[in-house]
Write a protein that holds these residues in place. Sequence first.
Motif, PDB file in Angstrom:
ATOM      1  N   SER A 289      -3.164  19.773  -3.170  1.00 19.77           N
ATOM      2  CA  SER A 289      -2.310  18.953  -4.032  1.00 19.77           C
ATOM      3  C   SER A 289      -2.558  17.469  -3.799  1.00 19.77           C
ATOM      4  O   SER A 289      -2.619  17.016  -2.647  1.00 19.77           O
ATOM      5  CB  SER A 289      -0.835  19.262  -3.774  1.00 19.77           C
ATOM      6  OG  SER A 289      -0.546  20.615  -4.051  1.00 19.77           O
ATOM      7  N   PRO A 290      -2.702  16.680  -4.863  1.00 20.59           N
ATOM      8  CA  PRO A 290      -2.807  15.227  -4.703  1.00 20.59           C
ATOM      9  C   PRO A 290      -1.447  14.636  -4.361  1.00 20.59           C
ATOM     10  O   PRO A 290      -0.431  15.009  -4.953  1.00 20.59           O
ATOM     11  CB  PRO A 290      -3.302  14.754  -6.075  1.00 20.59           C
ATOM     12  CG  PRO A 290      -2.823  15.802  -7.025  1.00 20.59           C
ATOM     13  CD  PRO A 290      -2.834  17.106  -6.270  1.00 20.59           C
ATOM     14  N   VAL A 291      -1.408  13.738  -3.404  1.00 22.07           N
ATOM     15  CA  VAL A 291      -0.135  13.186  -2.942  1.00 22.07           C
ATOM     16  C   VAL A 291      -0.249  11.676  -2.783  1.00 22.07           C
ATOM     17  O   VAL A 291      -1.348  11.110  -2.803  1.00 22.07           O
ATOM     18  CB  VAL A 291       0.287  13.815  -1.594  1.00 22.07           C
ATOM     19  CG1 VAL A 291       0.531  15.298  -1.741  1.00 22.07           C
ATOM     20  CG2 VAL A 291      -0.768  13.558  -0.515  1.00 22.07           C
ATOM     21  N   TYR A 292       0.886  11.048  -2.608  1.00 18.35           N
ATOM     22  CA  TYR A 292       0.933   9.628  -2.283  1.00 18.35           C
ATOM     23  C   TYR A 292       1.937   9.432  -1.161  1.00 18.35           C
ATOM     24  O   TYR A 292       2.882  10.201  -0.999  1.00 18.35           O
ATOM     25  CB  TYR A 292       1.340   8.787  -3.502  1.00 18.35           C
ATOM     26  CG  TYR A 292       2.795   8.894  -3.863  1.00 18.35           C
ATOM     27  CD1 TYR A 292       3.745   8.037  -3.303  1.00 18.35           C
ATOM     28  CD2 TYR A 292       3.240   9.867  -4.759  1.00 18.35           C
ATOM     29  CE1 TYR A 292       5.086   8.150  -3.620  1.00 18.35           C
ATOM     30  CE2 TYR A 292       4.585   9.991  -5.074  1.00 18.35           C
ATOM     31  CZ  TYR A 292       5.500   9.122  -4.512  1.00 18.35           C
ATOM     32  OH  TYR A 292       6.836   9.235  -4.810  1.00 18.35           O
ATOM     33  N   LEU A 293       1.714   8.405  -0.347  1.00 16.94           N
ATOM     34  CA  LEU A 293       2.638   8.013   0.711  1.00 16.94           C
ATOM     35  C   LEU A 293       2.861   6.518   0.615  1.00 16.94           C
ATOM     36  O   LEU A 293       1.910   5.746   0.512  1.00 16.94           O
ATOM     37  CB  LEU A 293       2.103   8.359   2.104  1.00 16.94           C
ATOM     38  CG  LEU A 293       2.045   9.826   2.507  1.00 16.94           C
ATOM     39  CD1 LEU A 293       0.678  10.409   2.153  1.00 16.94           C
ATOM     40  CD2 LEU A 293       2.287   9.985   3.996  1.00 16.94           C
ATOM     41  N   SER A 294       4.125   6.126   0.639  1.00 18.42           N
ATOM     42  CA  SER A 294       4.490   4.723   0.596  1.00 18.42           C
ATOM     43  C   SER A 294       5.023   4.309   1.956  1.00 18.42           C
ATOM     44  O   SER A 294       5.923   4.948   2.506  1.00 18.42           O
ATOM     45  CB  SER A 294       5.550   4.492  -0.487  1.00 18.42           C
ATOM     46  OG  SER A 294       6.052   3.173  -0.426  1.00 18.42           O
ATOM     47  N   SER A 304       7.257   9.602  -0.169  1.00 22.74           N
ATOM     48  CA  SER A 304       6.048  10.374  -0.421  1.00 22.74           C
ATOM     49  C   SER A 304       6.341  11.370  -1.527  1.00 22.74           C
ATOM     50  O   SER A 304       7.503  11.638  -1.855  1.00 22.74           O
ATOM     51  CB  SER A 304       5.573  11.098   0.847  1.00 22.74           C
ATOM     52  OG  SER A 304       6.564  12.027   1.295  1.00 22.74           O
ATOM     53  N   GLY A 305       5.287  11.929  -2.095  1.00 29.16           N
ATOM     54  CA  GLY A 305       5.487  12.893  -3.155  1.00 29.16           C
ATOM     55  C   GLY A 305       4.174  13.450  -3.651  1.00 29.16           C
ATOM     56  O   GLY A 305       3.089  12.971  -3.282  1.00 29.16           O
TER      57      GLY A 305
END
Length: 337
Positions: A289-294, A304-305
């Motif tokens: 799964s592609p994710v992002y973290l702030s 994150s999500g």
Amino acid sequence: MAAAASVSLPIHGLPGSRLWARRVECGSRGPPPPRFAGARHVRRPSSAAASAGRRAPGARFVTCSASNKPSPSPTSSSSTEASSLAKIRSEVLSPFRSVRMFFYLAFVASGALGGLIATTQLIAALTNSAKTDAVPEIFKGLLIDIGAVSIFAFLYYRENNAKNAQVARLTREENLSNLKLRVDERRIISLSSLRGLARLVICAGPVSFITESFKLSEPYTESLLDRGVLVVPFATDGNSPTFEFDESEEMKDITNKRKRLWQLAPVYVSEWTKWLDQQKKLAGVSPDSPVYLSLRMDGRVRGSGVGYPPWNAFVVQLPPVKGMWSGLLDGMDGRVL
């Protein structure tokens, strides 16, 4: 002859900021001068002197390159143990937790001792008919002791679990801060070097995901830079993302800002992959799964999500890093996950 030195590394897009890259090996022509200690700035000769084939007065040619040996992996099996730095940070964040846990144990021990004494007294009263009248009172005291032991044991158990969870989270954050980033061809820094200077957004996924995230961020480029946001694109499929910039004269300003926003790149991909896989496993997210973290300004994870980063939400939620609100709203990055 080679000499070890630290070289100052300015990060474009962060006004007034200056970083220091550590563990950079510098090889120079000839031995270093006696006062070659601490930080040293590389001076370039003037173009006139260079074209004449001679060295400008006071100029020194220094060739710097980062070590091509990756540092020990922060996500190895030993990284599951709480690091000493994470424990120290845990004590700072919860300074009275150890005191509470000490008193919980003391109350458990006191209640257990009282319960043991009450048990012996109850047995003696039950076997002696002359002490039958004291049985209800002794039994009442025994129940109080058992209740106290149960309550304080539960409180200690809950406090200990919270401590272990916090130390584990801080350890993961320390592992993240040790990962390396490339600023340009000559500059490699650790992620921790950006603490207090930038809010990083890590985009991890296939190249198509990175490219689409790049396109979606275009309307918010200037607002994101004003809030100290820098993006770290991490392609998980082994390919390198290619960003297309409009090099026309009328778009020169926005193009330079977009290059600053997306200037960072991960180094030692295997370490990044191990850390990211561990986070996905803990969060119950599919490895593909592609994710992002702030990250917050202090380097801690604020959000994150799965999917594309909410660039518009970042603009609304994050305060600017300069202006009348700078300093006052530094702690308004959001709660820590």
